[in-house]
Design a protein around this motif. Structure first.
Motif: not given
Ligand code: URA
Length: 277
Positions: A126-131, A139-146, A200-202, A243-249
């Motif tokens: 994504g944008a952060d990784e590209d940078r 944000r997705a990476g931070q959730l992955l770390d958790k 495989c994630l996603g 996807f989990l960030l968008r759909q926490p349920a």
């Protein structure tokens, strides 16, 4: 007037048009339709035994269009010739067969422990990784770390990559043409890391690497066989952290899958992750 132009530029940026690549417009849809027509299922070059068969099957079963013949040929050859991850990264940086390279800022190759026995493959930077040039740092990476930490893992114990190493404009999902163009490199990357377990994630990752047309909701939590070179390894599909960030349920499904993964790790005694009933 100026306000109108600013508004237009803001709208372009929100739609993912955040870079100008050429002075003249291109009809990329027409170009990719033309390359799909040129692609011949039987015209792929020789590749290591097993690799081509599984890849053909993945492409056939998922209805994936093959990239143009010459691009596919040089990609399989280039990837197969790589003798180390550094070598593969170098070859990938010279690869011109995926259009995403033109719009991305940098190549995002991999992160973590190259000798890890568990490898995670996500979708695309994504944008952060590209940078930053590192996968899963936003944000997705931070959730992955958790998620990793919840079963006793961290980036020192796993290796992380994506099915495409360049950011798609506007963070859209990479197309099957883009993922299949990069597939020789992704497969070789997995082979060189030589993990015992692949996650495989996603959907884009699961469909590209494990084949089939099923959505990730049906694939998640199930074990698949994946052929890494000549070695068959176990592969698990999971929901993507974005996807989990968008759909926490749906985090409860992810937790079930993490427990499935943790049990498998315990059975290999790969890492002390505690006991997961
Ligand atoms: N999502 C991915 O699939 N990969 C990344 O590197 C970051 C977000």
């Amino acid at each position: 007037m100026a306000e109108g132009l600013t508004g237009l530029l803001r709208w372009y940026a929100e739609m993912g048009v955040d870079i100008a690549v050429d002075a003249a417009p291109h009809d990329r849809f027409a170009e990719s339709r033309a390359s799909i027509c040129r692609a011949e299922m039987g015209s792929l070059p020789a590749a290591p035994p097993g690799t081509i068969e599984i890849s053909r099957r993945v492409m056939r079963d998922s209805g994936t269009a093959l990239p143009p013949e010459t691009t596919a040929a040089s990609a399989w050859e280039q990837a197969a010739a790589a003798q180390s991850l550094d070598d593969l990264r170098e070859r990938l940086s010279r690869f011109e067969g995926c259009g995403l390279k033109a719009t991305a800022t940098r190549l995002v190759f991999g992160d973590g422990n190259p000798s890890a026995k568990i490898m995670f493959v996500g979708e695309a930077p994504g944008a952060d990784e590209d940078r930053e040039g590192v996968p899963f740092v936003g944000r997705a990476g931070q959730l992955l770390d958790k998620m990793l930490a919840s079963i006793g893992l961290d980036r020192g114990k796993v290796y992380i990559a994506n099915v495409v190493p360049w950011r798609p404009p506007g963070n859209r999902t990479p197309t099957p043409l883009e993922t299949s163009a990069c597939l020789p490199f992704t497969r070789r990357q997995i082979e060189l890391v030589d993990p015992k377990i692949l996650v495989c994630l996603g959907g884009a990752s699961a469909q590209t690497l494990l084949g089939g047309r099923e959505g990730v909701m049906r694939m998640r939590g199930r074990w698949f066989a994946y052929l890494a070179g000549n070695t068959e390894i176990r592969a698990l599909a999971m929901l993507h952290p974005a996807f989990l960030l968008r759909q926490p349920a749906h985090k409860k499904l992810a937790w079930q899958d993490l427990r499935t993964l943790a049990k498998e790790l315990n059975s290999y005694q790969l890492t002390p992750v505690g006991s997961y009933p």
